[in-house]
Design a protein around this motif. Structure first.
Motif: not given
Ligand code: AMP
Length: 614
Positions: A390-411
């Protein structure tokens, strides 16, 4: 018989289609002209019908407001993004219809089209080419995308395929395709960098090739960097020079002048890949512009260097991500028309310390690789396995508007990961999940892929519900999400509609519309061939009627009436009525025509010996 799976390079500037025959990939040409490249250019005619390919490309300057070029740059984007990134499109960008998806819409000469629909027109044309090669049109395809395309752009590409009537069996990264085209026999085992600079996008991938396994180690790039940017830089310079020398004001704001400058800039750029100097002429009589200048390769390189230099950082980043240094590479492969530019080749040599390989035509290599991938799926090409990332990290929005990484790029794909969610408030019966893609820390700086609600959740005190959400990326690089309530073990399907994607209903509507159109198209071509047939028959019968002994009395009257009816039907647009009139005419004239043929033959035979006739 099922047709082979085809490999399609759906390019910003040109598109191609190929397939595997006898174990080797080959390009399918346009059966009428033999062209192997189809310009990805769509023109909307005054009557709303469309033309695709060379003619629209040649006439794009005069037809500027009714022609769509480089639509690939608009795929998977919302209207605001399109307006921000492409402020100078010569047609209107519309907001989505209320209640529909959020995809951008283009109003081209009164016709409203989404980017996937425009791409589908290009794909449909290529499908048409395959009918000549296979006897019927291909129905299944591997379509390539820049490795750096995000989920929304991939979905949009797949939607385009579906609208064109193609089952898209795989979305394949372009650089990966290129390495498959080179194959083991050309590049051997080792670590290869694929440098792909096309019309609109730049991709850099690093692959390890070992025992028939092509493993992508890292990929990087820029979806908004390519030959178009070089053209834009040269065109801006041309317009500034033209304005300075002619004293004409506002040249830049005239869409036809701008388009002419872009057209000439691109042509000059291509000439300067082989020549060291050229002349450029801008002629737009309506704007009272007729101006020319000399342009040297040196000047072109000075104008293009800032664009070409933007490829350096992604190359270095990909090497870092793969934990490699340039000296570890066994080869660098060049892909994309823009790599024909000598400046690009010099930069590649500087970055990687070796000369880029270009033994396969950089225009064809991606389509050939897509064909190889199609061959692998069909079992026609054996001993090759592909492991993409995968070319770009996939993540979800966590508290405080932060991005929480779920699958890092190049997995490596396919891949999946599960995360546990719970509630923050007592009795809460739903949780919203916002899926993001990108490398930045804050959610708002990344691309919003989708938002969805997990519900219903059992109303329990905060923190008690346990919901397991699984993010899976399939071999196409497309995201699927599923959820399970761990207390009840109830599985929940979640429809992830990309933020800027088309909804299922919209896609179905477009597919149906294209079927309707297809019927209309077939109908009008049958009518046209009926008219040709009528014209030939009427002429033959009229010629015979001019002979006094052809027919007489009632027979002559009936034939003359049938000729009149056929002519009237040919002027109308009812195909079945025309067919009926033709049958009538044939029936009325049949006997007289037969007698005439006998007479002509008899006269020809008289006085000749049998041997002569044999
Ligand atoms: P692609 O997207 O791979 O089809 O690449 C198209 C880009 O390559 C366009 O920007 C073209 O202007 C550019 N290109 C094609 N031929 C040449 C050439 N001979 N020299 C420089 N650029 C070229």
């Amino acid at each position: 018989m099922t047709t082979p799976i085809v490999g399609i390079d759906l390019g910003t500037t040109f598109s191609l289609v190929g397939y595997v025959e006898g174990g080797a990939p080959r390009i399918v040409p346009d059966p009428r002209t033999g062209d192997r490249l189809l310009p990805s250019v769509v023109h909307v005619r005054e009557d709303g019908s469309v033309a695709v390919g060379w003619e629209p490309r040649r006439r794009r300057v005069v037809n500027v407001g009714s022609t769509v070029v480089s639509v690939k740059r608009l795929m998977g984007k919302g209207p605001d993004e399109v307006r921000r990134e492409e402020p100078r499109l010569p047609y209107e960008v519309l907001d989505p219809v209320l209640g529909a998806g959020r995809v951008a819409r283009l109003r081209v000469r009164g016709k409203v089209l989404t980017p996937p629909e425009v791409s589908a027109m290009v794909l449909r044309e290529l499908r048409g080419w395959t009918a000549a090669a296979f006897g019927e049109e291909a129905t299944r395809a591997v379509i390539t995308v820049p490795a750096y395309f995000n989920d929304a752009q991939r979905q949009a590409t797949r939607d385009a395929g579906r609208i064109a009537g193609l089952d898209v069996v795989r979305i394949l990264n372009e650089p990966t395709a290129a390495s498959l085209a080179y194959g083991l026999d050309r590049i051997g085992e080792g670590t290869v960098a694929v440098y792909d600079l096309g019309g609109g996008t730049f991709d850099l991938s690093i692959l390890r090739v070992r025992k028939g396994v092509f493993e992508v180690l890292a990929t990087n790039g820029d979806t908004r960097l390519g030959g178009d940017d070089v053209d834009a830089a040269v065109a801006a310079w041309l317009l500034a020079e033209a304005a300075r020398e002619t004293g004409l004001a506002d040249l830049e704001s005239d869409p036809e002048v701008r388009e002419a400058a872009l057209f000439e800039a691109e042509a000059a750029k291509c000439r300067l890949s082989v020549e060291t100097a050229t002349r450029v002429r801008l002629s737009v009589p309506r704007a009272r512009l007729d101006w020319g200048t000399a342009l040297s390769r040196e000047q072109l390189e000075a104008l293009s260097a800032p664009v070409v230099d933007r490829t350096v950082r992604p190359c270095r980043q990909a090497l870092r991500d793969a934990r490699l240094e340039a000296k570890d590479l066994s080869a660098v492969v060049l892909v994309g028309g823009q790599t024909r530019m000598p400046l690009v080749r010099r930069r590649v040599a500087e970055i990687f310390g070796c000369v880029g390989r270009c033994d396969l035509d950089p225009d064809e290599v991606v389509a050939l690789g897509a064909a190889v991938q199609a061959g692998i799926i069909e079992g026609k090409v054996r001993g090759v396995t592909l492991l993409d990332v995968i070319p770009l990290t996939l993540g979800i929005e966590a508290m405080g508007g932060l991005m929480s990484k779920v699958l890092p790029r190049n997995t490596t794909i396919p891949c999946s990961v599960s995360e546990m969610y719970t509630t923050a408030v007592d009795g809460q019966n739903s949780v919203e999940i916002h899926v993001l893609q990108g490398e930045r820390e804050m959610s708002r700086d990344n691309r919003s892929l989708a938002r969805f609600q997990l519900k219903p959740i059992e109303a329990l005190p905060a923190g008690l519900p346990r919901i397991e959400v699984t993010f899976a990326v399939d071999e196409n690089g497309l995201l699927r999400v599923s959820a399970k309530d761990c207390r009840t073990l109830r599985q929940q399907g979640i429809e992830v509609v990309p933020t800027y994607g088309l909804t299922e209903t919209e896609i179905h509507g477009m597919i149906e519309e294209s079927y309707d159109r297809a019927e209309e198209d077939v109908e009008s071509s049958l009518l046209a061939s009926g008219r040709v047939e009528a014209d030939l028959l009427v002429r033959r019968v009229r010629k015979a009627l001019a002979e006094p002994d052809f027919a007489s009395g009632d027979e002559r009257v009936a034939i003359e009436a049938a000729v009149g009816d056929a002519e009237a039907a040919a002027r109308g647009s009812d195909r079945l009525a025309l067919l009926g009139a033709l049958h009538q005419l044939e029936a009325a004239a049949q006997e007289a025509m037969q007698r005439r043929a006998d007479r002509v033959l008899g006269a020809a035979l008289r006085d000749r010996r049998i041997e002569e006739l044999l």
